[in-house]
Every structure is written in C-alpha cells, then in structure tokens.
Enzyme design. Structure first.
Site, PDB file in Angstrom:
ATOM      1  N   LYS A  80      25.674  70.032  57.091  1.00  0.00           N
ATOM      2  CA  LYS A  80      25.273  68.386  57.175  1.00  0.00           C
ATOM      3  C   LYS A  80      25.499  68.054  55.458  1.00  0.00           C
ATOM      4  CE  LYS A  80      23.910  64.823  59.730  1.00  0.00           C
ATOM      5  NZ  LYS A  80      24.284  64.681  60.915  1.00  0.00           N
ATOM      6  N   GLY A 183      17.905  51.449  75.518  1.00  0.00           N
ATOM      7  CA  GLY A 183      18.864  51.111  74.666  1.00  0.00           C
ATOM      8  C   GLY A 183      20.325  51.161  75.057  1.00  0.00           C
ATOM      9  N   GLY A 185      23.089  50.567  73.466  1.00  0.00           N
ATOM     10  CA  GLY A 185      24.224  50.445  72.175  1.00  0.00           C
ATOM     11  C   GLY A 185      25.469  51.256  72.639  1.00  0.00           C
ATOM     12  N   VAL A 187      26.226  54.075  72.854  1.00  0.00           N
ATOM     13  CA  VAL A 187      26.172  55.523  74.053  1.00  0.00           C
ATOM     14  C   VAL A 187      25.472  54.848  75.205  1.00  0.00           C
ATOM     15  CG1 VAL A 187      25.343  57.614  74.697  1.00  0.00           C
ATOM     16  CG2 VAL A 187      25.930  57.396  72.390  1.00  0.00           C
ATOM     17  N   TYR A 189      25.298  51.978  76.636  1.00  0.00           N
ATOM     18  CA  TYR A 189      26.245  51.000  77.487  1.00  0.00           C
ATOM     19  C   TYR A 189      27.252  51.823  78.078  1.00  0.00           C
ATOM     20  CZ  TYR A 189      29.711  47.637  78.787  1.00  0.00           C
ATOM     21  OH  TYR A 189      30.615  46.899  79.631  1.00  0.00           O
TER      22      TYR A 189
HETATM   23  P1  NAD Z   1      23.298  52.374  68.491  1.00  0.00           P
HETATM   24  O1  NAD Z   1      22.617  52.182  67.336  1.00  0.00           O
HETATM   25  O2  NAD Z   1      24.536  51.869  69.104  1.00  0.00           O
HETATM   26  O3  NAD Z   1      22.404  52.140  69.938  1.00  0.00           O
HETATM   27  C1  NAD Z   1      20.756  52.125  69.853  1.00  0.00           C
HETATM   28  C2  NAD Z   1      20.460  50.894  70.969  1.00  0.00           C
HETATM   29  O4  NAD Z   1      19.210  50.903  70.940  1.00  0.00           O
HETATM   30  C3  NAD Z   1      20.716  49.441  70.120  1.00  0.00           C
HETATM   31  O5  NAD Z   1      21.536  48.690  71.349  1.00  0.00           O
HETATM   32  C4  NAD Z   1      19.451  49.119  69.733  1.00  0.00           C
HETATM   33  O6  NAD Z   1      19.352  47.455  69.769  1.00  0.00           O
HETATM   34  C5  NAD Z   1      18.608  49.576  70.794  1.00  0.00           C
HETATM   35  N1  NAD Z   1      17.224  49.656  70.391  1.00  0.00           N
HETATM   36  C6  NAD Z   1      16.633  49.732  68.935  1.00  0.00           C
HETATM   37  N2  NAD Z   1      15.216  49.908  69.181  1.00  0.00           N
HETATM   38  C7  NAD Z   1      15.243  49.744  70.473  1.00  0.00           C
HETATM   39  C8  NAD Z   1      13.837  49.984  71.105  1.00  0.00           C
HETATM   40  N3  NAD Z   1      12.641  50.064  70.436  1.00  0.00           N
HETATM   41  N4  NAD Z   1      13.756  49.742  72.501  1.00  0.00           N
HETATM   42  C9  NAD Z   1      14.812  49.569  73.324  1.00  0.00           C
HETATM   43  N5  NAD Z   1      16.145  49.668  72.359  1.00  0.00           N
HETATM   44  C10 NAD Z   1      16.323  49.717  71.323  1.00  0.00           C
HETATM   45  O7  NAD Z   1      23.258  54.080  68.941  1.00  0.00           O
HETATM   46  P2  NAD Z   1      24.108  55.046  69.547  1.00  0.00           P
HETATM   47  O8  NAD Z   1      25.236  55.549  68.949  1.00  0.00           O
HETATM   48  O9  NAD Z   1      24.008  54.347  71.019  1.00  0.00           O
HETATM   49  O10 NAD Z   1      23.140  56.124  69.691  1.00  0.00           O
HETATM   50  C11 NAD Z   1      21.863  56.360  70.360  1.00  0.00           C
HETATM   51  C12 NAD Z   1      21.061  57.443  70.327  1.00  0.00           C
HETATM   52  O11 NAD Z   1      21.889  58.447  70.735  1.00  0.00           O
HETATM   53  C13 NAD Z   1      20.651  57.723  68.823  1.00  0.00           C
HETATM   54  O12 NAD Z   1      19.508  58.143  68.912  1.00  0.00           O
HETATM   55  C14 NAD Z   1      21.917  58.702  68.531  1.00  0.00           C
HETATM   56  O13 NAD Z   1      21.111  59.405  67.335  1.00  0.00           O
HETATM   57  C15 NAD Z   1      21.995  59.579  69.591  1.00  0.00           C
HETATM   58  N6  NAD Z   1      23.273  60.082  69.471  1.00  0.00           N
HETATM   59  C16 NAD Z   1      24.466  59.499  69.429  1.00  0.00           C
HETATM   60  C17 NAD Z   1      25.621  59.930  69.328  1.00  0.00           C
HETATM   61  C18 NAD Z   1      27.107  59.131  69.329  1.00  0.00           C
HETATM   62  O14 NAD Z   1      27.957  59.596  69.621  1.00  0.00           O
HETATM   63  N7  NAD Z   1      26.698  57.858  69.060  1.00  0.00           N
HETATM   64  C19 NAD Z   1      25.750  61.265  69.608  1.00  0.00           C
HETATM   65  C20 NAD Z   1      24.627  61.962  69.713  1.00  0.00           C
HETATM   66  C21 NAD Z   1      23.398  61.359  69.578  1.00  0.00           C
END
Ligand code: NAD
Length: 347
Positions: A80, A183, A185, A187, A189
């Site tokens: 990292k 959530g 977001g 992922v 969705y």
């Molecule tokens: P993102 O920021 O796009 O989505 C997060 C969603 O959670 C948003 O829509 C936000 O409004 C919502 N949110 C925030 N606080 C909230 C709460 N208290 N209650 C309900 N919803 C809430 O992030 P992402 O890329 O979709 O990632 C989601 C999780 O998965 C994160 O923890 C991230 O570290 C993990 N992750 C993501 C990936 C990736 O490929 N994007 C890979 C591994 C792990």
C-alpha cells in the site's frame, strides 16, 4: 506503540519513504509480504495529522492486502502507499502533474516490487501521470487497463453469497430469499441488481435518498432507515457501506442467517466473528468475499483479459466454501479460518 514493535506485530516487511523538496511530496510505500510475488495495493492521498499516523495507516492497509491477495490465490504480495496530502495539492490543479511524476519516479525506483493503483484521494488521471514514469502501475486510463473494479467486486460478493446459501440452506438458487443491503454505492447498487436478477427480495438503506429511490424503482426493493437495517427479518445481511458494522450494538439486533457483504473490516473486533458463530450466523470473511475488484486489476499484470478476471472472480464461490467447510470441521469462526489459511501460505 513503538514503530518497530508495531512492524514486528504485523510481521513486516519493508517500508520506503520519499521526500521530494521540489514538489513537496511526502510519501510512504509499505510492502508487507512479498512471498507470493510483487506487492499490489492502492495509493491513498489524504491529509494525515502526523507522519506516525500515516505510517501506521499504510502498514495496517498493506497487511490487509497481503491477506486479500493470498486468499484469492493471486501471485502477489500485499502493499500500500500513502501520500500525506499537502495543502497546495488541489483535486485537479496544474501542480498535480509534477507531484505525481515525482511519485511515479519513486515507485519506479522500487524496481517492480510494488504495483500501485488508485485509492482514496487519487484518480485514474493520477495513475496516468504515474504511468508516464513507470510501468509498475495498474488501473490507469490506458486502453489495456482493467477499468472500474466495482462490478467485479459486486459479482464476487454475489458468488460468495451463493456459496453461503449453498452451505447454509443446501440450495443453489436465490429465488425468494431476502437480502438486506446496507449502502447502494458503486458496489451495493451492482450487487442489488445481480441479486434482483436472481430472484432475491431486497431490503435496502442508504444515506442518499436518490440511491434508495432508484433501487425501489428498478428492483422493487423495500426501503428502511439507516438504523433499521440491522434488525430487519431477512436471510442475509450484506454490508456495503461502512466498516465495523458488526459490533456489540448491532450484533444482537441481527435476525439473519448469513452476513456477507462488500465492506472492508466489517467486524469491529475479531471476537465478533466468534459471537456470530455462537449466534448461529454464518459470516463470509470480508477480505475473501470482496476481492473481485483486486482480482480484476491484478489481471493487468500479465496482460488484461476480461474473461480471465471473470473466471477468477467466479472462483470466490470455491474459496468461500473451502473456508466454511474447514470452519465447520475445526469448529472455529470463519474469520479465524480465513486468516489461518493465508498464514499457512505466506509463512
Ligand atoms: P461507495 O462510496 O460508492 O458507496 C457507499 C454507499 O454507502 C454510498 O451510497 C453511501 O451513501 C452509503 N452510505 C454511507 N454511509 C451510510 C450509512 N450509515 N448507512 C447506509 N448507507 C451509507 O463505496 P463502494 O465502492 O460501493 O464500496 C462499498 C464498501 O465496499 C466500502 O466499504 C469499500 O471499502 C468496500 N470495497 C469496495 C470495493 C470496490 O471495488 N469499490 C472493493 C473492495 C471493498
């Protein structure tokens, strides 16, 4: 805790520091374990209160990458990088060019031991700048790069959920099962869409009203408040927003059989894995489940191939079943078993 003691505790590894006077770049690359191959991991560029805080953050995150890469059988170690974001560095100002060129030179000086990718506070554009100075970068905007990791992460989570359903209910379909998705977001969705297409019923929450409205309209999801999601009657709880959501407060509210979602560090403490087990809840260890995005970006290393990425992500099903079977055999929490599998490989 003293830094060397912390390094010893995390079983490090190497730390590399750069300070570039011309651009004000102050960065750290942490290489936790290189046994399986060059370390892979994103670069965070955020403000830190001190270099000590930055150092501990990068070390903790690099160790997490070792575990995620190893459990996914990738030929990579865990690394990292963090950049202590200086006040003069804006999101898209002209100073960004020289700043990330200097960082690219630093990455290049490590000779390929570390492959950098995008993370919080860095963009695909930054990766393009880094790529102009070194080839040791993944996930840039180049035509042969892997693109958005989120659909792969979501697909991997779906495969892990299917494995959990197979293990727990002895069935191979999702028809009529209820999944509570926290959530919606990048992922969450995509995961909700995949589960809807498989016939699952969805209960959803988000802090963004428009995200909820979209899931209700597109997937017929039932919306609940952000604090209500823990206590809903469902088969599966899929945390896809925040870390530490399985904690002393929430665990006693859960009325599900399975916890399986995309969020990193879902267990507030390791002991919550044991508590889930004692409550009869099957936990899909987060770093094994959410590795699809990493698997996808890692496949750039040998020349990106979308079919290969998809195939390796599909195998999260088998990884997860292996963890569940062994946890049952050894009567141990699944999070402990996942760690044990990794440690048997890397040490
Ligand atoms: P993102 O920021 O796009 O989505 C997060 C969603 O959670 C948003 O829509 C936000 O409004 C919502 N949110 C925030 N606080 C909230 C709460 N208290 N209650 C309900 N919803 C809430 O992030 P992402 O890329 O979709 O990632 C989601 C999780 O998965 C994160 O923890 C991230 O570290 C993990 N992750 C993501 C990936 C990736 O490929 N994007 C890979 C591994 C792990």
């Amino acid at each position: 805790m003293d830094l060397m003691t912390y390094a010893e505790q995390l079983r490090f590894g190497e730390l590399h520091i750069v300070h570039d006077e011309k651009t004000g770049l102050k960065g750290i690359v942490a290489l936790h374990n290189l046994k399986l191959g060059p370390a892979i991991g994103g670069c965070r560029c955020i403000p830190y209160p001190s270099s000590d805080a930055a150092m501990r953050d990068v070390m903790r995150l690099a160790r997490g990458m070792t575990y995620k890469a190893a459990i996914s059988k990738l030929p990579h170690g865990g690394g990292k990088s963090v950049i202590m974001r200086p006040a003069h560095l804006t999101a898209d100002g002209p100073e960004r060019q020289a700043f990330f060129e200097a960082f690219g030179d630093f990455i290049d000086s490590l000779g390929g031991k570390y492959l950098v990718a995008e993370d919080s506070g860095t963009s695909i554009g930054d990766m393009d700048i880094i790529r102009s100075r070194t080839r040791h970068v993944l996930g840039s905007g180049a035509a042969d790069a892997s693109g958005d990791p989120s659909p792969f992460t979501a697909y991997g989570v779906r495969r892990g959920i299917e494995a959990a359903v197979h293990f727990r209910y002895k069935r191979d379909d999702m028809e009529g099962l209820t999944v509570a998705v926290q959530g919606l977001g990048n992922v969450g969705y995509h995961l909700a869409r995949e589960l809807h297409e498989l016939g699952a019923k969805l209960i959803v929450t988000d802090v963004r009203t428009e995200a909820i409205e979209r899931a209700v309209a597109e997937f017929g999801a039932t919306a609940v408040g952000i604090d209500e999601i823990y206590g809903v009657e469902a088969d599966i709880f899929a945390p896809c927003a925040l870390g530490a959501v399985i904690n002393d407060d929430t665990i006693k509210q859960l009325k599900v059989d399975i916890v399986a979602g995309a969020s990193n560090n879902q267990l507030a403490e390791d002991r919550h894995g044991l508590e889930l087990k004692e409550r009869g809840i099957l936990y899909a260890p987060d770093y094994a489940l959410n590795a699809g995005g990493l698997i996808n970006v890692a496949s750039e290393f040998e020349g990106y191939n979308v079919e290969k990425s998809r195939k390796l992500t599909t195998a999260i099903y088998d990884t997860m079943l292996g963890i569940f079977d062994r946890a049952m055999g050894e009567d141990a929490p699944t999070n402990e078993i996942a760690d044990r599998i990794v440690e048997e490989i890397i040490y």
